[in-house]
Design a protein around this motif. Structure first.
Motif: not given
Length: 259
Positions: A15-22
């Protein structure tokens, strides 16, 4: 106008990786997690986009309802149902509270968040829903030699796969797409939190996982499996499912008839 994404389980791991990329791609975000301090730290680290934080426990009705309100009221372009909990153990050993937590987080919460979001997405004629499941969803036919025992967890992921496929068909032509992502083992603290040492097992990085997911969206794949090189394997599973579904009859099968 920036697009708006809501990510659950956004304070660690996938989830953090998605948030960072977005955030890096310029999306405004609604980040959901259990720990307000971690959510605030993420928002402070990304001042170039608008970040709203929602501290909510998706294993509870109150937490689900709080996040569902955002899904219903905000013009979401992207909903990522990522929040998860494992509790790997045999069913007979699984405390009722932990069983309820798994089902609430991986079945009830995604269902109700999608239910809240999809109407507005249809009205706007656009939107993307991404559910995070796992390759364990396909492990049902495995024998008792497969460890660790995880019947409830595997069942919830299989639910996400089938629901995502069915909902994608329901929404075809509306501008709203639905996808389910099935990772293998990803390099997060997910297994460590369950007391499982996965450090010696080859694991996909969270960055590769997010990259694979976003590419899967571009390809229009409903079921995205970033670690499966030969996609015909998945195609064979789905064709077998449809063959079994189409093979039903009102006549009792011969093997079940009395001698």
């Amino acid at each position: 106008m920036s697009s708006l994404a809501l990510v659950t389980g956004a304070t660690s791991g996938i989830g953090l990786a998605f948030a960072e990329r977005l955030a890096a791609d310029g999306h405004d975000l609604i980040v959901v997690g259990r720990t307000q301090d971690k959510l605030d730290a993420f928002a402070d680290a990304h001042p170039h986009v608008k970040v709203r934080t929602v501290a909510a426990d998706l294993s509870t009705p109150q937490g689900i309802d709080a996040v569902a309100a955002y899904c219903a009221d905000e013009p979401l372009d992207l909903l990522i149902n990522n929040a998860g909990v494992a509790h790997y153990m045999p069913l007979a050993d699984l405390p009722a509270g932990k069983a309820r937590e798994i089902v609430n987080v991986k079945v009830l919460a995604p269902t109700l968040l999608m239910n809240a979001a999809v109407g507005g997405m249809q009205e706007r004629g656009k939107g993307t829903i991404v559910n995070i499941a796992g390759m364990i969803a396909f492990s049902g036919p495995a024998g008792p030699e497969v460890m660790p025992r995880r019947a409830v967890y595997a069942g919830t992921l299989a639910h996400l796969v089938t629901m995502s496929q069915t909902l994608a068909a329901e929404l075809e032509g509306t501008g709203v797409t639905v996808h389910v992502v099935c990772p293998g083992i990803v390099a997060t603290n997910f297994h460590a939190a369950q007391g499982i040492d996965a450090s010696a097992i080859p694991r996909m990085s969270t960055d590769d996982f997010v990259t694979g997911t976003l590419r899967g969206l571009e390809l229009g794949e409903v079921v995205i499996a970033p670690g499966i090189e030969d996609r015909t394997l998945l195609h064979a599973v789905f064709q077998a499912d449809l063959a079994a579904f189409a093979g039903q009859s009102p006549t009792l099968a011969t093997r079940y008839q009395s001698n």
